[in-house]
Each structure stands twice: as structure tokens, then as C-alpha cells.
Design a protein around this motif. Structure first.
Motif, PDB file in Angstrom:
ATOM      1  N   VAL A   1    -111.553  22.232  22.352  1.00  0.00           N
ATOM      2  CA  VAL A   1    -112.837  22.357  21.651  1.00  0.00           C
ATOM      3  C   VAL A   1    -113.558  23.676  21.943  1.00  0.00           C
ATOM      4  O   VAL A   1    -114.246  24.221  21.074  1.00  0.00           O
TER       5      VAL A   1
ATOM      6  N   ALA B   1    -115.672  26.075  19.399  1.00  0.00           N
ATOM      7  CA  ALA B   1    -117.112  26.282  19.592  1.00  0.00           C
ATOM      8  C   ALA B   1    -117.470  27.742  19.802  1.00  0.00           C
ATOM      9  O   ALA B   1    -118.622  28.134  19.699  1.00  0.00           O
TER      10      ALA B   1
ATOM     11  N   GLU C   1    -128.830  16.556  21.879  1.00  0.00           N
ATOM     12  CA  GLU C   1    -128.248  17.203  23.060  1.00  0.00           C
ATOM     13  C   GLU C   1    -127.084  18.094  22.692  1.00  0.00           C
ATOM     14  O   GLU C   1    -126.326  17.794  21.779  1.00  0.00           O
TER      15      GLU C   1
ATOM     16  N   ARG D   1    -113.737  24.430  31.528  1.00  0.00           N
ATOM     17  CA  ARG D   1    -114.516  24.293  30.299  1.00  0.00           C
ATOM     18  C   ARG D   1    -115.886  24.970  30.454  1.00  0.00           C
ATOM     19  O   ARG D   1    -116.350  25.660  29.554  1.00  0.00           O
TER      20      ARG D   1
ATOM     21  N   ASP E   1    -117.124  27.879  28.100  1.00  0.00           N
ATOM     22  CA  ASP E   1    -118.342  27.666  27.312  1.00  0.00           C
ATOM     23  C   ASP E   1    -119.441  28.652  27.705  1.00  0.00           C
ATOM     24  O   ASP E   1    -120.244  29.065  26.870  1.00  0.00           O
TER      25      ASP E   1
HETATM   26  O1   DC Z   1    -120.947  17.979  25.117  1.00  0.00           O
HETATM   27  P1   DC Z   1    -119.473  17.891  24.758  1.00  0.00           P
HETATM   28  O2   DC Z   1    -118.559  17.917  25.946  1.00  0.00           O
HETATM   29  O3   DC Z   1    -119.148  16.761  23.845  1.00  0.00           O
HETATM   30  O4   DC Z   1    -119.207  19.238  23.935  1.00  0.00           O
HETATM   31  C1   DC Z   1    -117.948  19.538  23.399  1.00  0.00           C
HETATM   32  C2   DC Z   1    -117.754  21.039  23.342  1.00  0.00           C
HETATM   33  O5   DC Z   1    -118.536  21.632  22.316  1.00  0.00           O
HETATM   34  C3   DC Z   1    -118.049  21.792  24.631  1.00  0.00           C
HETATM   35  O6   DC Z   1    -116.934  22.583  24.943  1.00  0.00           O
HETATM   36  C4   DC Z   1    -119.242  22.648  24.331  1.00  0.00           C
HETATM   37  C5   DC Z   1    -119.299  22.714  22.832  1.00  0.00           C
HETATM   38  N1   DC Z   1    -120.659  22.598  22.325  1.00  0.00           N
HETATM   39  C6   DC Z   1    -121.316  23.741  21.985  1.00  0.00           C
HETATM   40  O7   DC Z   1    -120.764  24.842  22.155  1.00  0.00           O
HETATM   41  N2   DC Z   1    -122.571  23.673  21.452  1.00  0.00           N
HETATM   42  C7   DC Z   1    -123.173  22.470  21.290  1.00  0.00           C
HETATM   43  N3   DC Z   1    -124.406  22.420  20.758  1.00  0.00           N
HETATM   44  C8   DC Z   1    -122.515  21.282  21.664  1.00  0.00           C
HETATM   45  C9   DC Z   1    -121.254  21.383  22.192  1.00  0.00           C
END
Ligand code: DC
Length: 231
Positions: free
Chosen positions: A103, A107, A135, A182, A186
Motif C-alpha cells: 500500500v 499512497a 483518520e 511501513r 510512509d
Molecule cells: O492506516 P492504514 O494502515 O490503514 O493505512 C494504509 C496505508 O495508506 C498506509 O501505508 C498509509 C497510507 N495512508 C496515507 O498515506 N494517507 C492516508 N490519509 C491514509 C493512509
């Protein structure tokens, strides 16, 4: 004459993996009688679709093309949120390790973020509930920078790893490494460890689930009381 409908109260919560933001946000929303928006679920669902279609997720153009036909929807059934892509219920599938591992690549693509953020803003405006708890990683800064309540939910790394291992159950030795990896990936896209100006940091390292939920509700109630006083 009837009063103009009030815009929903937006409560924006972000923070790193394992901070508890998902379960805490969901429960705070339930107790407040607000809707809940899990933005990560949309990134995960798009990743699921890419994997399903055999798309190379490192190819930004191919991933962006997925957005042309991305029938993403959520519905609340028996108090639980189901996530759908077209006719597929992907609620469970989007939590699978193969999706979690992929993911971040999705993202990180700016066009994906722009499209999903637009969709999220529509969902925030469109809720029928008196408020909505949203969130996700850049909710407090990019998606809803004007929200009356903005919270960065954190916990120290050891606590986050322990919580994540607890969620995944026994045999999750890889979870610590996965979480670190991760967060690292991220963090290259969104700085979710530092609170932006006006965002309240809520450190849950020494709080249990109940205390953290209460702390969030407290912040919402204080902000609403402040608004009433100001108005
Ligand atoms: O919160 P989560 O683990 O379900 O999020 C999945 C992925 O998506 C994580 O790698 C971060 C990304 N994400 C993001 O970049 N922006 C967001 N608003 C929500 C999640």
C-alpha cells in the motif's frame, strides 16, 4: 423559519501505524454519535484492486489509471463498516499482509493522493451525522486543515510494535520489522510524527484504550464548548 443546517463537526486524527488511531477513532465516533471515515481503507482498496488486476504497483501511470474505474464504497452493517470495490466485499482482504506490504507504493503517488483527498473532502461534507471522525496520515494537514478538532495520536515505537503484535496475534515476529518499514516508507510522503501548528499531540504510550478514547472525546467536547463560548 427553520435554522440553517449545521455543517458536520470534523474531528481529524492522524498518527503512525500502531498508534491505535484506527480503533480509537472508530470508538470515539461511535460514542459521539458521529460518522467515521477510515481513509487508509481507500488506499488499501485501491491497492487490492491493483493486485487483483495484476498491475505493477511501482508503475505510477498504471496505478493512476486504476482510478478511472474504482467503484469504492463503504456501508455500515450491524454497526460494522464494510468496504466494497464494485460487487466485491474487500473488508477482510484489504487487511491481508500482501496489501499492507504494497500500500505504501500506492499512497506515495501524488495523483492518487489528490484524487482520494478530493473524495475524502466530499465524504466529510456529505455526512448525514452531526459530526465525523476522520483518520489518516495527512487528514489534519492536507485534507481537513480547518477542522475544529485536529489530533496527532502517537505512542513510542516499542508500544506501537507491541500493540501491532497484539492485533496480529501470535506468530507475528515479522510485525515489528513490517511496522518500522511501513513507517519509514510512509514518512517519506507525509510527516506524521510531528504535529503541525494547531494540532494537538495525544501521546497514548501510558494510556490504555479506554483512556485514549476518553482523551479524544474530551478534546472534542472542549473544542465544541469553546466554539459555543465564542459564538
Ligand atoms: O492506516 P492504514 O494502515 O490503514 O493505512 C494504509 C496505508 O495508506 C498506509 O501505508 C498509509 C497510507 N495512508 C496515507 O498515506 N494517507 C492516508 N490519509 C491514509 C493512509
Amino acid at each position: 423559519m427553520s435554522a440553517a443546517p449545521q455543517a458536520p463537526v470534523v474531528v481529524a486524527i492522524d498518527g503512525p501505524a500502531g498508534s491505535g488511531k484506527s480503533s480509537v477513532s472508530r470508538e470515539a465516533a461511535r460514542r459521539l454519535g458521529y460518522a467515521f471515515l477510515d481513509t487508509g481503507a481507500a488506499y488499501r482498496a485501491l491497492t487490492w484492486l491493483g493486485l487483483e488486476r495484476g498491475v505493477d504497483l511501482d508503475d505510477a501511470e498504471d496505478v493512476v489509471a486504476l482510478l478511472d474505474d474504482f467503484p469504492y464504497a463503504t456501508e455500515v452493517i450491524d454497526g460494522g463498516t464494510r468496504v466494497r470495490v464494485g460487487e466485491h466485499d474487500v473488508t477482510g482482504a484489504i487487511r491481508e499482509p500482501r496489501v499492507s506490504a504494497a500500500v505504501s507504493a500506492v499512497a506515495r503517488i501524488p495523483e492518487v493522493r489528490i484524487a482520494l483527498n478530493d473524495a475524502f473532502r466530499g465524504m466529510l461534507r456529505g455526512t448525514a451525522a452531526p459530526g465525523i471522525v476522520a483518520e489518516g496520515r495527512d487528514i489534519t494537514t492536507v485534507v481537513a486543515p480547518d477542522a475544529p478538532v485536529r489530533i496527532l495520536l502517537t505512542a513510542d515505537e516499542a508500544t506501537r510494535i507491541a500493540r501491532r503484535a497484539g492485533e496480529l496475534g501470535p506468530g507475528s515476529a515479522a510485525s515489528a520489522e513490517q511496522l518500522r518499514e511501513r513507517d519509514r516508507r510512509d514518512a517519506q510522503v507525509v510527516d506524521f510524527m510531528t504535529a503541525a501548528p494547531g494540532v494537538t499531540t495525544l501521546d497514548s504510550t501510558d494510556l490504555d484504550f479506554e483512556q485514549t478514547v476518553r482523551a479524544v472525546i474530551d478534546l472534542v467536547e472542549r473544542a465544541r464548548a469553546g466554539e459555543r463560548d465564542a459564538g
